[in-house]
Write a protein that holds these residues in place. Sequence first.
Motif, short mmCIF file in Angstrom:
data_model
loop_
_atom_site.label_atom_id
_atom_site.label_comp_id
_atom_site.label_asym_id
_atom_site.label_seq_id
_atom_site.Cartn_x
_atom_site.Cartn_y
_atom_site.Cartn_z
N THR A 1 0.83 -1.20 0.00
CA THR A 1 0.00 0.00 0.00
C THR A 1 0.86 1.25 0.00
O THR A 1 0.62 2.19 -0.78
CB THR A 1 -0.94 0.00 1.22
OG1 THR A 1 -1.75 -1.18 1.18
CG2 THR A 1 -1.81 1.23 1.26
N TYR A 2 1.87 1.28 0.86
CA TYR A 2 2.73 2.46 0.93
C TYR A 2 3.56 2.65 -0.34
O TYR A 2 3.81 3.79 -0.75
CB TYR A 2 3.64 2.40 2.16
CG TYR A 2 2.96 2.91 3.41
CD1 TYR A 2 2.91 4.27 3.69
CD2 TYR A 2 2.34 2.05 4.30
CE1 TYR A 2 2.29 4.75 4.83
CE2 TYR A 2 1.71 2.51 5.43
CZ TYR A 2 1.69 3.87 5.70
OH TYR A 2 1.06 4.35 6.83
N VAL A 3 3.99 1.58 -0.98
CA VAL A 3 4.71 1.70 -2.26
C VAL A 3 3.78 2.34 -3.30
O VAL A 3 4.17 3.25 -4.04
CB VAL A 3 5.24 0.34 -2.75
CG1 VAL A 3 5.66 0.41 -4.21
CG2 VAL A 3 6.41 -0.12 -1.90
N LEU B 1 13.15 0.62 1.84
CA LEU B 1 12.24 1.23 0.85
C LEU B 1 11.76 2.62 1.26
O LEU B 1 11.83 3.55 0.45
CB LEU B 1 11.06 0.30 0.58
CG LEU B 1 11.36 -0.94 -0.25
CD1 LEU B 1 10.14 -1.85 -0.32
CD2 LEU B 1 11.81 -0.55 -1.64
N PRO B 2 11.25 2.81 2.49
CA PRO B 2 10.83 4.18 2.85
C PRO B 2 11.99 5.17 2.77
O PRO B 2 11.79 6.33 2.38
CB PRO B 2 10.32 4.04 4.29
CG PRO B 2 10.06 2.61 4.50
CD PRO B 2 10.94 1.86 3.55
N LYS B 3 13.18 4.72 3.11
CA LYS B 3 14.36 5.61 3.06
C LYS B 3 14.65 6.03 1.62
O LYS B 3 15.04 7.17 1.37
CB LYS B 3 15.56 4.91 3.69
CG LYS B 3 15.39 4.68 5.18
CD LYS B 3 16.51 3.84 5.76
CE LYS B 3 16.18 3.52 7.21
NZ LYS B 3 16.99 2.46 7.75
N ILE B 4 14.46 5.10 0.69
CA ILE B 4 14.68 5.42 -0.71
C ILE B 4 13.67 6.47 -1.17
O ILE B 4 14.01 7.44 -1.85
CB ILE B 4 14.61 4.15 -1.58
CG1 ILE B 4 15.82 3.25 -1.28
CG2 ILE B 4 14.53 4.49 -3.07
CD1 ILE B 4 15.72 1.86 -1.88
N PHE B 5 12.40 6.29 -0.79
CA PHE B 5 11.38 7.27 -1.17
C PHE B 5 11.66 8.63 -0.53
O PHE B 5 11.51 9.66 -1.18
CB PHE B 5 9.98 6.78 -0.79
CG PHE B 5 9.38 5.84 -1.80
CD1 PHE B 5 8.92 6.31 -3.02
CD2 PHE B 5 9.27 4.48 -1.53
CE1 PHE B 5 8.36 5.45 -3.96
CE2 PHE B 5 8.72 3.62 -2.47
CZ PHE B 5 8.26 4.10 -3.68
#
Length: 170
Positions: A40-42, A146-150
């Motif tokens: 969902t967050y992706v 992943l959140p860090k990449i975003f």
Amino acid sequence: MTEQQNNGMKDNSVSKFEEYSLFIEDTARLSERRQTVSNTYVAVNSLLLVAIGLLVKDLGATGVWRLLLPVPLIVSGIIISRRWSELLSNYKKLVGFRINVLKDMEKKMSGIENMYHREELIYPMDGSGGSHSIGGLNFSDKEQSLPKIFILLYYLFGLGLIAALIVKIA
């Protein structure tokens, strides 16, 4: 209690093996929920990045507004990604706790394969109780990147907008 009352009551006790099995299933569902949260967050972050690109490139805004319109989306993306990172950290702790409980349950039961203990032979634990990332199987740590990449992408968009604004003003 009379014998008739005793016979009429259902036995609500659960065997240790049934409890262990239920706990494994519940832990698997928790891991699946974590995966659903990440999916969902992706999707949300991808939509935000597309919206930012559309605002900058195709909306038709001119001047400084073209550069300022994406700012709320960038800030929202950073906040959303940080919340996602917190959720992943909480899920990792919770699943780790459950794995430790399952290991304790295995120790107390006889006649079962101690699978969670045997996995430690292949993937030993580090000093903090987490497994080493041998063979790329430490998915939780990879997922937490992943959140860090975003967040990095949002900061890069923001820096790009600031640079464009400085050039536009100068």
